[in-house]
Design a protein around this motif. Structure first.
Motif, PDB file in Angstrom:
ATOM      1  N   LYS A 505     -20.420 -11.933  18.570  1.00 38.43           N
ATOM      2  CA  LYS A 505     -19.182 -10.591  18.704  1.00 38.43           C
ATOM      3  C   LYS A 505     -19.503 -10.274  17.831  1.00 38.43           C
ATOM      4  N   VAL A 506     -18.901  -8.928  18.078  1.00 38.94           N
ATOM      5  CA  VAL A 506     -18.324  -7.852  17.524  1.00 38.94           C
ATOM      6  C   VAL A 506     -17.348  -7.179  17.225  1.00 38.94           C
ATOM      7  N   VAL A 507     -17.033  -7.571  15.373  1.00 45.39           N
ATOM      8  CA  VAL A 507     -15.434  -7.539  14.941  1.00 45.39           C
ATOM      9  C   VAL A 507     -15.817  -6.207  13.825  1.00 45.39           C
ATOM     10  N   ASN A 508     -15.039  -6.196  13.749  1.00 43.34           N
ATOM     11  CA  ASN A 508     -14.149  -3.963  13.133  1.00 43.34           C
ATOM     12  C   ASN A 508     -14.156  -4.430  11.055  1.00 43.34           C
ATOM     13  N   GLY A 509     -14.555  -4.502  10.633  1.00 45.69           N
ATOM     14  CA  GLY A 509     -14.187  -5.138   9.205  1.00 45.69           C
ATOM     15  C   GLY A 509     -12.792  -4.240   8.437  1.00 45.69           C
ATOM     16  N   ARG A 510     -12.203  -4.343   7.584  1.00 46.18           N
ATOM     17  CA  ARG A 510     -11.354  -4.032   6.965  1.00 46.18           C
ATOM     18  C   ARG A 510     -12.425  -2.525   5.891  1.00 46.18           C
ATOM     19  N   THR A 511     -11.251  -1.487   5.209  1.00 47.30           N
ATOM     20  CA  THR A 511     -12.039  -0.884   4.299  1.00 47.30           C
ATOM     21  C   THR A 511     -11.166  -0.842   3.224  1.00 47.30           C
ATOM     22  N   LEU A 512     -11.850  -1.137   2.228  1.00 46.75           N
ATOM     23  CA  LEU A 512     -10.726  -1.443   1.135  1.00 46.75           C
ATOM     24  C   LEU A 512     -11.130  -0.787  -0.230  1.00 46.75           C
ATOM     25  N   TYR A 513      -9.564  -0.050  -0.883  1.00 45.00           N
ATOM     26  CA  TYR A 513      -8.950   0.950  -1.138  1.00 45.00           C
ATOM     27  C   TYR A 513      -8.571   0.476  -2.380  1.00 45.00           C
ATOM     28  N   VAL A 514      -8.822   1.287  -3.982  1.00 43.06           N
ATOM     29  CA  VAL A 514      -7.507   1.001  -5.059  1.00 43.06           C
ATOM     30  C   VAL A 514      -6.662   1.976  -4.428  1.00 43.06           C
ATOM     31  N   ASP A 515      -5.220   2.157  -4.815  1.00 40.59           N
ATOM     32  CA  ASP A 515      -4.352   2.579  -4.732  1.00 40.59           C
ATOM     33  C   ASP A 515      -3.648   2.142  -5.633  1.00 40.59           C
ATOM     34  N   ALA A 516      -3.773   2.909  -7.032  1.00 39.11           N
ATOM     35  CA  ALA A 516      -3.337   2.843  -8.606  1.00 39.11           C
ATOM     36  C   ALA A 516      -2.162   4.306  -8.366  1.00 39.11           C
ATOM     37  N   LYS A 517      -1.130   3.580  -9.220  1.00 41.86           N
ATOM     38  CA  LYS A 517      -0.194   4.312  -9.173  1.00 41.86           C
ATOM     39  C   LYS A 517       0.061   4.968 -11.094  1.00 41.86           C
ATOM     40  N   VAL A 518       0.220   6.093 -11.752  1.00 45.60           N
ATOM     41  CA  VAL A 518       0.155   6.569 -12.615  1.00 45.60           C
ATOM     42  C   VAL A 518       2.168   6.924 -12.510  1.00 45.60           C
ATOM     43  N   ASP A 519       1.981   7.323 -14.264  1.00 39.99           N
ATOM     44  CA  ASP A 519       3.187   7.771 -14.478  1.00 39.99           C
ATOM     45  C   ASP A 519       3.308   9.410 -13.631  1.00 39.99           C
ATOM     46  N   SER A 520       4.667   9.863 -13.224  1.00 39.82           N
ATOM     47  CA  SER A 520       4.375  10.991 -12.404  1.00 39.82           C
ATOM     48  C   SER A 520       4.651  12.146 -13.173  1.00 39.82           C
ATOM     49  N   GLU A 521       4.867  11.777 -14.381  1.00 37.52           N
ATOM     50  CA  GLU A 521       5.252  13.062 -14.539  1.00 37.52           C
ATOM     51  C   GLU A 521       3.826  13.641 -15.304  1.00 37.52           C
ATOM     52  N   GLU A 549      -6.979   9.188   5.996  1.00 39.00           N
ATOM     53  CA  GLU A 549      -7.382   7.404   6.541  1.00 39.00           C
ATOM     54  C   GLU A 549      -7.628   7.161   8.094  1.00 39.00           C
ATOM     55  N   VAL A 550      -7.887   8.311   8.491  1.00 37.10           N
ATOM     56  CA  VAL A 550      -8.007   8.125   9.805  1.00 37.10           C
ATOM     57  C   VAL A 550     -10.123   7.289   9.686  1.00 37.10           C
ATOM     58  N   TYR A 551     -10.945   7.952   8.321  1.00 36.09           N
ATOM     59  CA  TYR A 551     -12.120   7.601   8.737  1.00 36.09           C
ATOM     60  C   TYR A 551     -12.046   6.417   8.303  1.00 36.09           C
ATOM     61  N   LEU A 552     -11.200   5.139   7.762  1.00 35.49           N
ATOM     62  CA  LEU A 552     -11.092   4.084   7.411  1.00 35.49           C
ATOM     63  C   LEU A 552     -11.214   3.002   8.318  1.00 35.49           C
ATOM     64  N   THR A 553     -11.831   2.002   8.990  1.00 33.27           N
ATOM     65  CA  THR A 553     -11.649   1.479  10.131  1.00 33.27           C
ATOM     66  C   THR A 553     -10.561   0.349   9.185  1.00 33.27           C
ATOM     67  N   ARG A 554      -9.606  -0.157   9.860  1.00 34.30           N
ATOM     68  CA  ARG A 554      -8.695  -1.189   9.153  1.00 34.30           C
ATOM     69  C   ARG A 554      -8.070  -0.953   7.577  1.00 34.30           C
ATOM     70  N   PRO A 555      -7.862   0.471   7.503  1.00 35.17           N
ATOM     71  CA  PRO A 555      -7.449  -0.024   5.722  1.00 35.17           C
ATOM     72  C   PRO A 555      -7.007  -0.911   4.875  1.00 35.17           C
ATOM     73  N   THR A 556      -7.408  -0.796   4.098  1.00 34.82           N
ATOM     74  CA  THR A 556      -6.122  -2.207   3.237  1.00 34.82           C
ATOM     75  C   THR A 556      -6.506  -1.497   2.066  1.00 34.82           C
ATOM     76  N   PRO A 557      -5.147  -1.026   1.719  1.00 32.10           N
ATOM     77  CA  PRO A 557      -5.204  -0.238   0.122  1.00 32.10           C
ATOM     78  C   PRO A 557      -4.550  -1.449  -0.563  1.00 32.10           C
ATOM     79  N   ILE A 558      -5.159  -1.642  -1.862  1.00 30.69           N
ATOM     80  CA  ILE A 558      -4.512  -2.440  -2.605  1.00 30.69           C
ATOM     81  C   ILE A 558      -4.082  -1.481  -3.844  1.00 30.69           C
ATOM     82  N   GLU A 559      -2.740  -1.852  -3.971  1.00 36.03           N
ATOM     83  CA  GLU A 559      -1.703  -1.173  -4.707  1.00 36.03           C
ATOM     84  C   GLU A 559      -1.992  -1.971  -5.873  1.00 36.03           C
ATOM     85  N   VAL A 560      -2.240  -1.240  -7.483  1.00 32.62           N
ATOM     86  CA  VAL A 560      -2.219  -1.808  -8.330  1.00 32.62           C
ATOM     87  C   VAL A 560      -1.043  -1.049  -9.061  1.00 32.62           C
ATOM     88  N   LYS A 561       0.040  -2.145 -10.324  1.00 35.27           N
ATOM     89  CA  LYS A 561       0.642  -1.523 -11.336  1.00 35.27           C
ATOM     90  C   LYS A 561      -0.049  -1.394 -12.557  1.00 35.27           C
TER      91      LYS A 561
END
Lengths: 565, 441
Positions: A505-521, A549-561
């Motif tokens: 079976k051929v499947v498409n996996g997730r694409t993992l990337y980091v979404d780290a938020k910093v102070d808005s100022e 995001e359209v380039y990513l298969t199953r885009p999966t952001p890892i949110e980081v505090k």
């Protein structure tokens, strides 16, 4: 899909399970404690491990494709014609995207990280990752020669450097901070290199030492899942082990923000060289291993060499040029504005070459001298040491001193004279193999749901047709090599994708990337700088830089505090 | 009035990404920053008289308008019934369409080739031999103090190349822009680019190889015995070589004057070796001046999917690459292909007569935005949206920097993007129900 993997010998180092006969239950793509009305797969007499996790492999992006296009001679050596399920696929040291996915799946791997993504070329990397089936994917993002990073660190503005790193990961859809020959990549913009930690980078008045310590701080301030991923200076140079030892010292005193190391030194085989010329080239693996054993915040991956023809590729431009000037073989290079300078050149690791023989031994020495298998991860730095599908051979070497002796007889005597490999009796067991091929990687990357088989983990599993009660890997190393080459089952997200070594079976996996938020100022301050720099020095507009995001298969952001301000 | 900034111009390989476009009632009314060619391309999307608007199928010798469904059905039939179809074109559309095209070629066991085959194909062959030391164009802008255009006339072919990337812009290490740089043009005639150069070197027609060799000889410490080579006096060659060795960051941009003149890929091979030799002394890079805006993209996509940059034959069930055998013109001139699909290209205007003669004999499917001599001899014609104006997608700049093309207006009624047409065609060939990701408007 509900599945029970019945009665296999389970090796799950992160949960301390060492060859116990047990059932693994799967429901909705996750490992669960118990499951009803499930399809049962009989795994008795078989080894069951978590799906393999590749932490450092050049599988997608500009330089990989440069390697493919530059080397048509590479592709017909390894051909997998189109089937009803799978695409036409080819490539030996630079397999096509499809083949990369199929081959990893057959080896029992379910996750892979591409080793070096230049942010300006990130869209290309993601286009290729998009076309790699079977795997969850991510990209280590190059920052060690980035102008923003160097300028911020030079003026001591670590917060802004951190805000930039967070933005860059989001823009490039990257997963971790990769540092390659810090300072050397920029120097290569002028055809130069840096040779030790205190060499100033031309025009930027900063040293590799400052870049490494600065980015280490940035990484821990951002509390990123992975540590910095460091390709140290002086790769491939005779006597470079001193630089490597010195580089390791830079992690001293830094506390990791998560339960992992502070730095992963990558492909250390290429950084463990003693001697003072190619004639006296010798292993210093023992010194490096000793240093790793004595530190609790540094881990390494091996970068093992396997004999044969391959294509070397790295963001270390000056090194590739140096290598091609030694071999006289064709050479590609692409300096990337404000960011990095990758290069590509073919290489042949010949058994008759004293240097290649020593390189081969060094990788194994490292793996065998480092005591904790979670601190030494198995890689070939694909395709630099060898293509990744040579892993089964390396596993067999690690499990059998007899196999190592047999190989030693075939290669140049330097491997015996200039390394300690022949004196090592240690043989890995299956538990340790599981540690160096999946558990350690998942831990290093901060992937809580991978690399183990506890409840809640992703249902990514590999089943190998080896009966640990009957097979003695020390003697039956050829069988081990063969059985690790093709799984009985590879299960991805709870679905059987490989059965008896064939893709089912051929499947498409997730694409993992980091979404780290910093102070808005801080972010606003950064935006002003981005605006200024992009207008003047980049050749693309800021608005066209971030990867959609359209380039990513199953885009999966890892949110980081983060802890930034 | 919608106004779009940071629009990418989908004309040439320069792929300018700073265009501003104003649209009113689905008409482009203003284009800022683009060159005259780019502006004309944007504005041409308004002119429906010169567009293909309806699918057509040849019946009793005449092209008649049909439904899209019928056109795709007929196209699929032609391709499926062929033993060895040729799928050609691809350089003026986005990577997404190219990607589906490769899958279709694989499905059909056909040959896929792009316009690379008649432009920088020789450069690619040279890369197989010698590699490719290059850089992104921002590196040139920030660092280069010596810029050479060889067999290339960007003033006409790539009008904004000089102002965005090479000679005119201010860069990080070249704060004064043009006065911090030197421009040398090597060509067989004094082009408009040569007129603004600090130095123009006139090389004899067809003797570029000799001049490159002479330069290499000087760079590598040899002595020139001849008084002149390729029409260039000895002193001038030595001065040029020394200039190249003593610059801080040099770049060699080369065009079809080098790739398609006598010597072809051997010229480029030699030029790559020259650049490599120069790297012993200083920093030097090179860059082919790619024409169509996404010709690079095709080689990239085919590269990662099939391992080869162009001219791939899937007849064996895997990718077979042998330029001279699997290249479009060779396949046509041997009369080997028994059907063809041409997309975003016009080989009837540009291929040698013998190739076109065969193309005229076999069933032909053409997908394009406007009528061309190729669509005129086609058996099925399918109109498509203009990528980068009426459809999104990915394109690779000449230095392989990938950008996402924007959509600023709707295509004419009923007209689909290349990607969508290819998807429907692939589904039809496979006998699947088409996945209607985009409804026909």
């Amino acid at each position: 899909m509900r599945l029970i993997l019945r009665n296999g010998f389970v090796y799950d180092p992160l949960n301390g399970i060492n060859g116990e006969k047990m059932d693994i239950c799967i429901e909705n793509g996750k490992i669960v404690e118990d499951v009803k009305d499930a399809k049962v797969i009989d795994c008795s007499g078989k080894v069951v491990m978590p799906g393999g996790v590749e932490i450092h492999s050049h599988i997608a992006g500009g330089k990989v494709n440069t390697g493919r296009i530059m080397r048509p001679e590479d592709h017909l050596k390894n051909v997998m014609p189109k089937t009803r399920l799978t695409r036409a696929a080819n490539g030996y040291s630079t397999p096509s995207t499809f083949l990369t996915g199929y081959l990893y799946a057959k080896l029992g791997y379910t996750t892979a990280f591409t080793a070096a993504m230049p942010p300006l070329m990130a869209r290309h990397t993601h286009e290729e990752l998009h076309d790699i089936p079977m795997l969850d994917k991510g990209a280590l993002t190059l920052m060690g020669n980035n102008w923003f990073v160097m300028r911020y660190l030079k003026r001591g503005d670590v917060e802004l450097a951190a805000a930039f790193a967070a933005w860059l990961l989001r823009a490039a859809k990257g997963y971790a901070i990769k540092v390659v020959n810090p300072g050397g990549g920029e120097a290569w913009g002028w055809g130069r290199d840096v040779r030790n930690l205190d060499d100033p980078v031309p025009h930027f008045d900063i040293t590799p030492r400052e870049i490494i310590t600065g980015l280490t701080r940035v990484n821990e301030m951002l509390s990123l899942p992975h540590s910095i991923h460091l390709h140290a200076n002086n790769l491939g140079r005779v006597g470079n082990y001193l630089t490597t030892l010195e580089t390791m010292e830079l992690a001293n005193g830094t506390k990791p923000a998560r339960e992992r190391q502070v730095v992963q030194l990558t492909h250390v085989q290429f950084h463990s060289y003693g001697g003072d010329s190619w004639r006296t080239f010798a292993s210093e693996a023992e010194s490096i291993a000793k240093a790793v054993n004595s530190k609790d915040n540094v881990i390494v991956d091996v970068g093992q060499v396997v004999f044969g023809d391959t294509t070397t590729m790295t963001a270390d431009g000056p090194m590739e040029y140096y290598l091609s000037s030694l071999t006289g073989l064709k050479w590609s290079n692409r300096n990337i504005e404000l960011e990095t300078s990758p290069g590509v050149t073919p290489f042949i690791y010949s058994k008759r070459s004293p240097v290649a023989a020593v390189q081969w031994a060094i990788g194994l020495e490292l793996a065998l001298h480092i005591k904790d298998p979670l601190k030494v991860l198995l890689t070939t730095d694909h395709p630099n040491g060898a293509p990744f599908f040579r892993y089964p051979t390396i596993i067999a070497w690690l499990m059998s001193s007899r196999y190592r002796e047999e190989t030693m007889k075939e290669v140049h005597g330097a491997a015996q004279r200039n390394t300690t490999l022949a004196t090592i009796d240690r043989e890995y067991d299956f538990y340790e193999i599981a540690a160096v091929t999946r558990a350690g990687q998942a831990k290093s990357l901060g992937l809580a749901e991978k690399g183990h088989l506890g409840a809640g983990a992703d249902a990514d599993v590999a089943v190998y047709d080896i009966n640990p009660e009957e097979v003695d890997p020390s003697r039956d190393y050829k069988l081990v090599e063969e059985r690790f080459s093709a799984t009985s089952y590879t299960i991805k997200d709870g679905e059987i994708v490989v059965k008896d070594g064939e893709i089912v079976k051929v499947v498409n996996g997730r694409t993992l990337y980091v979404d780290a938020k910093v102070d808005s100022e801080l972010e606003r301050e950064l935006e002003r700088d981005l605006d200024y720099y992009f207008k003047r020095f980049y050749s693309v507009n800021l608005a066209n830089y971030p990867v959609q995001e359209v380039y990513l298969t199953r885009p999966t952001p890892i949110e980081v505090k983060t802890n930034v301000r | 009035m919608p106004r779009y900034t940071d629009v990418i111009c989908s004309f040439c390989g320069t792929l300018c990404d700073d265009i501003e476009v104003s649209v009113e009632d689905n008409r482009i009314v203003d284009v800022k920053h683009a060159c005259r060619i780019g502006t004309a391309k944007f504005l041409s999307s308004n002119d429906l008289e010169h567009r293909l608007l309806k699918p057509m199928v040849r019946k009793n010798g005449k092209l008649v308008e049909v439904s899209l469904e019928e056109a795709i059905e007929r196209a699929a039939e032609i391709l499926k019934n062929a033993v060895k179809p040729l799928l050609y074109g691809w350089s003026s559309t986005c990577c997404e369409a190219q990607s589906v095209g490769i899958e279709l070629a694989e499905e059909l066991g056909g040959v896929i080739d792009a316009t690379v085959t008649v432009c920088h194909g020789p450069s690619v062959l040279a890369v197989h031999d010698a590699g490719y030391p290059g850089c992104t164009l921002g590196e040139v802008k920030n660092r280069a103090d010596l810029i050479i255009y060889w067999g290339s006339n960007p003033m006409h072919g790539h009008p904004r190349h000089l102002s965005r990337y090479s000679i005119f812009p201010r860069g990080y290490f070249r704060e004064r822009g043009q006065s911090d740089r030197e421009l040398i043009v090597i060509d067989v005639r004094k082009t408009d680019t040569a007129k603004i150069a600090n130095k123009f070197v006139r090389v004899n027609y067809g003797e570029d190889y000799e001049l490159i060799s002479a330069l290499r000889k000087v760079v590598n410490g040899g002595e020139l015995r001849e008084e002149s080579v390729a029409g260039v006096p000895k002193e001038e060659i030595i001065a040029l070589a020394e200039k190249m060795m003593n610059c801080q960051f040099g770049v060699l941009f080369f065009g079809m004057g080098l790739t398609q003149s006598y010597g072809r890929h051997r010229n480029i091979d030699n030029a790559i070796c020259l650049v490599r030799d120069l790297n012993v002394h200083t920093k030097f890079v090179m860059q082919p001046m790619r024409g169509h805006y996404n010709v690079v993209g095709f080689s990239e996509v085919l590269g990662w999917q099939a391992g080869f940059p162009y001219a791939v034959d899937f007849g064996r069930g895997f990718a077979w690459y042998n330029p001279g055998e699997t290249t479009a013109n060779d396949v046509l001139q041997r009369g080997e292909c028994d059907a063809a699909l041409v997309i975003a290209s016009d080989p009837v205007s540009h291929f040698p007569r013998k190739s076109v003669e065969h193309l005229a004999k076999i069933p032909l499917v053409a997908i394009d935005i406007h009528p061309t001599p190729t669509t005129q001899i086609a058996d099925v014609v399918i109109p498509s949206a203009i990528a980068g104006i009426e459809a999104e997608g990915t394109a690779y700049r000449m230095d392989s920097v990938p950008l996402r093309l924007r959509k600023v207006k709707e295509p004419p009624e009923g007209v689909l993007s290349d990607e969508e047409i290819m998807r429907r065609l692939l589904a039809k060939v496979r006998g699947e129900a088409p996945k209607l990701e985009v409804e026909a408007r």
